[in-house]
Design a protein around this motif. Structure first.
Motif, PDB file in Angstrom:
ATOM      1  N   VAL A 130      37.879  51.803  14.615  1.00 24.19           N
ATOM      2  CA  VAL A 130      37.285  52.652  15.646  1.00 24.19           C
ATOM      3  C   VAL A 130      38.421  53.264  16.449  1.00 24.19           C
ATOM      4  CG1 VAL A 130      35.886  52.712  17.747  1.00 24.19           C
ATOM      5  CG2 VAL A 130      35.192  51.281  15.840  1.00 24.19           C
ATOM      6  N   ILE A 131      38.370  54.584  16.594  1.00 28.64           N
ATOM      7  CA  ILE A 131      39.337  55.267  17.455  1.00 28.64           C
ATOM      8  C   ILE A 131      38.597  55.816  18.670  1.00 28.64           C
ATOM      9  CG2 ILE A 131      40.958  55.826  15.595  1.00 28.64           C
ATOM     10  CD1 ILE A 131      39.771  58.689  15.625  1.00 28.64           C
ATOM     11  N   ASN A 132      39.368  56.181  19.658  1.00 25.72           N
ATOM     12  CA  ASN A 132      38.814  56.772  20.882  1.00 25.72           C
ATOM     13  C   ASN A 132      37.805  55.825  21.553  1.00 25.72           C
ATOM     14  OD1 ASN A 132      39.028  58.863  22.680  1.00 25.72           O
ATOM     15  ND2 ASN A 132      37.364  60.049  21.798  1.00 25.72           N
ATOM     16  N   LEU A 133      38.143  54.526  21.552  1.00 25.63           N
ATOM     17  CA  LEU A 133      37.268  53.511  22.157  1.00 25.63           C
ATOM     18  C   LEU A 133      37.150  53.759  23.656  1.00 25.63           C
ATOM     19  CD1 LEU A 133      35.754  50.737  22.064  1.00 25.63           C
ATOM     20  CD2 LEU A 133      37.964  49.714  22.626  1.00 25.63           C
ATOM     21  N   ARG A 134      35.925  53.681  24.142  1.00 24.08           N
ATOM     22  CA  ARG A 134      35.655  53.824  25.575  1.00 24.08           C
ATOM     23  C   ARG A 134      34.709  52.715  25.999  1.00 24.08           C
ATOM     24  NH1 ARG A 134      39.526  56.390  25.021  1.00 24.08           N
ATOM     25  NH2 ARG A 134      39.803  58.616  25.337  1.00 24.08           N
ATOM     26  N   LEU A 135      34.870  52.270  27.235  1.00 21.53           N
ATOM     27  CA  LEU A 135      33.983  51.269  27.822  1.00 21.53           C
ATOM     28  C   LEU A 135      33.367  51.853  29.081  1.00 21.53           C
ATOM     29  CD1 LEU A 135      36.255  48.096  27.576  1.00 21.53           C
ATOM     30  CD2 LEU A 135      34.326  48.666  26.116  1.00 21.53           C
ATOM     31  N   GLU A 136      32.071  51.725  29.187  1.00 18.18           N
ATOM     32  CA  GLU A 136      31.337  52.172  30.380  1.00 18.18           C
ATOM     33  C   GLU A 136      30.700  50.952  31.022  1.00 18.18           C
ATOM     34  OE1 GLU A 136      31.057  55.323  31.579  1.00 18.18           O
ATOM     35  OE2 GLU A 136      32.237  56.181  29.942  1.00 18.18           O
ATOM     36  N   THR A 137      30.660  50.952  32.338  1.00 21.20           N
ATOM     37  CA  THR A 137      30.080  49.837  33.081  1.00 21.20           C
ATOM     38  C   THR A 137      28.965  50.350  33.976  1.00 21.20           C
ATOM     39  OG1 THR A 137      32.234  48.758  33.123  1.00 21.20           O
ATOM     40  CG2 THR A 137      30.589  47.931  34.643  1.00 21.20           C
ATOM     41  N   SER A 138      27.835  49.668  33.962  1.00 17.80           N
ATOM     42  CA  SER A 138      26.718  49.999  34.849  1.00 17.80           C
ATOM     43  C   SER A 138      26.305  48.735  35.579  1.00 17.80           C
ATOM     44  CB  SER A 138      25.511  50.514  34.054  1.00 17.80           C
ATOM     45  OG  SER A 138      25.845  51.670  33.347  1.00 17.80           O
ATOM     46  N   MET A 139      26.117  48.858  36.863  1.00 19.05           N
ATOM     47  CA  MET A 139      25.647  47.732  37.659  1.00 19.05           C
ATOM     48  C   MET A 139      24.119  47.766  37.694  1.00 19.05           C
ATOM     49  SD  MET A 139      28.476  46.369  38.338  1.00 19.05           S
ATOM     50  CE  MET A 139      27.898  45.039  39.346  1.00 19.05           C
ATOM     51  N   LEU A 140      23.491  46.639  37.439  1.00 21.06           N
ATOM     52  CA  LEU A 140      22.046  46.518  37.528  1.00 21.06           C
ATOM     53  C   LEU A 140      21.741  45.868  38.874  1.00 21.06           C
ATOM     54  CD1 LEU A 140      21.378  45.149  33.964  1.00 21.06           C
ATOM     55  CD2 LEU A 140      21.252  47.499  34.736  1.00 21.06           C
ATOM     56  N   THR A 141      20.909  46.518  39.651  1.00 22.02           N
ATOM     57  CA  THR A 141      20.601  45.984  40.972  1.00 22.02           C
ATOM     58  C   THR A 141      19.107  45.830  41.142  1.00 22.02           C
ATOM     59  OG1 THR A 141      20.526  48.181  41.969  1.00 22.02           O
ATOM     60  CG2 THR A 141      22.642  47.042  42.016  1.00 22.02           C
ATOM     61  N   LYS A 142      18.751  44.975  42.055  1.00 18.52           N
ATOM     62  CA  LYS A 142      17.355  44.842  42.429  1.00 18.52           C
ATOM     63  C   LYS A 142      17.282  44.969  43.944  1.00 18.52           C
ATOM     64  CE  LYS A 142      17.604  39.811  42.300  1.00 18.52           C
ATOM     65  NZ  LYS A 142      17.075  38.613  41.715  1.00 18.52           N
ATOM     66  N   THR A 143      16.236  45.584  44.411  1.00 16.24           N
ATOM     67  CA  THR A 143      16.071  45.803  45.835  1.00 16.24           C
ATOM     68  C   THR A 143      15.016  44.836  46.350  1.00 16.24           C
ATOM     69  OG1 THR A 143      16.590  48.130  45.538  1.00 16.24           O
ATOM     70  CG2 THR A 143      15.537  47.515  47.604  1.00 16.24           C
ATOM     71  N   GLY A 144      15.364  44.142  47.407  1.00 19.36           N
ATOM     72  CA  GLY A 144      14.418  43.217  48.010  1.00 19.36           C
ATOM     73  C   GLY A 144      14.686  43.097  49.495  1.00 19.36           C
ATOM     74  N   GLY A 145      13.692  43.315  50.298  1.00 19.68           N
ATOM     75  CA  GLY A 145      13.875  43.202  51.739  1.00 19.68           C
ATOM     76  C   GLY A 145      14.829  44.232  52.295  1.00 19.68           C
ATOM     77  N   GLY A 146      14.889  45.395  51.664  1.00 15.40           N
ATOM     78  CA  GLY A 146      15.765  46.450  52.162  1.00 15.40           C
ATOM     79  C   GLY A 146      17.214  46.294  51.747  1.00 15.40           C
ATOM     80  N   LYS A 147      17.518  45.308  50.908  1.00 16.19           N
ATOM     81  CA  LYS A 147      18.896  45.093  50.474  1.00 16.19           C
ATOM     82  C   LYS A 147      18.994  45.281  48.970  1.00 16.19           C
ATOM     83  CE  LYS A 147      20.133  41.684  53.975  1.00 16.19           C
ATOM     84  NZ  LYS A 147      20.640  40.334  54.194  1.00 16.19           N
ATOM     85  N   ASP A 148      20.067  45.933  48.552  1.00 10.25           N
ATOM     86  CA  ASP A 148      20.353  46.033  47.124  1.00 10.25           C
ATOM     87  C   ASP A 148      21.213  44.838  46.744  1.00 10.25           C
ATOM     88  OD1 ASP A 148      19.001  48.360  46.706  1.00 10.25           O
ATOM     89  OD2 ASP A 148      20.739  49.655  46.986  1.00 10.25           O
ATOM     90  N   ARG A 149      20.842  44.158  45.682  1.00 11.03           N
ATOM     91  CA  ARG A 149      21.615  43.017  45.214  1.00 11.03           C
ATOM     92  C   ARG A 149      21.936  43.234  43.738  1.00 11.03           C
ATOM     93  NH1 ARG A 149      21.870  38.216  47.541  1.00 11.03           N
ATOM     94  NH2 ARG A 149      21.179  38.120  49.681  1.00 11.03           N
ATOM     95  N   THR A 150      23.175  43.022  43.397  1.00 11.11           N
ATOM     96  CA  THR A 150      23.581  43.141  42.008  1.00 11.11           C
ATOM     97  C   THR A 150      22.993  41.971  41.235  1.00 11.11           C
ATOM     98  OG1 THR A 150      25.616  44.262  42.615  1.00 11.11           O
ATOM     99  CG2 THR A 150      25.559  43.223  40.451  1.00 11.11           C
ATOM    100  N   SER A 151      22.294  42.285  40.155  1.00  7.22           N
ATOM    101  CA  SER A 151      21.701  41.227  39.354  1.00  7.22           C
ATOM    102  C   SER A 151      22.345  41.130  37.975  1.00  7.22           C
ATOM    103  CB  SER A 151      20.199  41.440  39.209  1.00  7.22           C
ATOM    104  OG  SER A 151      19.938  42.675  38.599  1.00  7.22           O
TER     105      SER A 151
END
Length: 164
Positions: A130-151
């Protein structure tokens, strides 16, 4: 009297199951399950290692003068989340600042897993590297009580698979 004992037992059981039970399960997952999964990943990485080096490269063009017979975009992803115990330890460490090793280990594990899945996919499809390898990162969050929390975190590994 026996009914009262049964109700007392059920009350204590429900209290334990709803309070300490999830924490104990998280502790077991952190101390036993995750190390086993990391060991399996290390074995998979060792099994797919190549004599000439890793099959994944960030180079935009293949090395050497070999003719490329076939190419295809390929991708693999993984979603990982720290356990409750890791979140608790990370929360305490974040009060003092600095690197939060428990989170670093989870993200490193996710990166390695995504890259290994890509290696295995490419090998199964009959490609050489594999050439031109790339990595992407996404944070999954949940909202509860008006706060975003990374899950959790999603790591997407993609690149151009080539066959010589």
């Amino acid at each position: 009297m026996a009914d009262w004992d049964l109700l007392s037992f059920l009350g204590v059981f429900c209290f334990f199951a709803c309070t300490a039970g999830p924490w104990l399960l998280s502790l077991v997952a952190t101390l036993i399950y995750q190390p086993r999964k990391r060991k399996v990943l290390l074995e998979r990485e060792s099994a797919t290692s190549f004599v000439s080096g890793d099959a994944l490269s960030t180079l935009s063009k293949p090395m050497g003068n070999r003719e490329v017979r076939e190419f295809r975009m390929m991708m693999a992803s993984v979603v990982m989340s720290p356990s409750w115990v890791q979140m608790w330890i990370g929360g305490i460490i974040s009060l003092f600042g600095g690197e939060i090793n428990v989170f670093t280990k989870v993200v490193d594990w996710a990166r390695r897993e995504a890259k290994q899945r890509l290696r295995e996919q490419v090998s199964e499809a009959g490609f050489d590297e594999v050439i031109n390898l790339r990595l992407e990162t996404s944070m999954l969050t949940k909202t509860g009580g008006g706060k975003d929390r990374t899950s959790g975190v999603e790591i997407l590994a993609y690149g151009t698979a080539i066959k010589y």
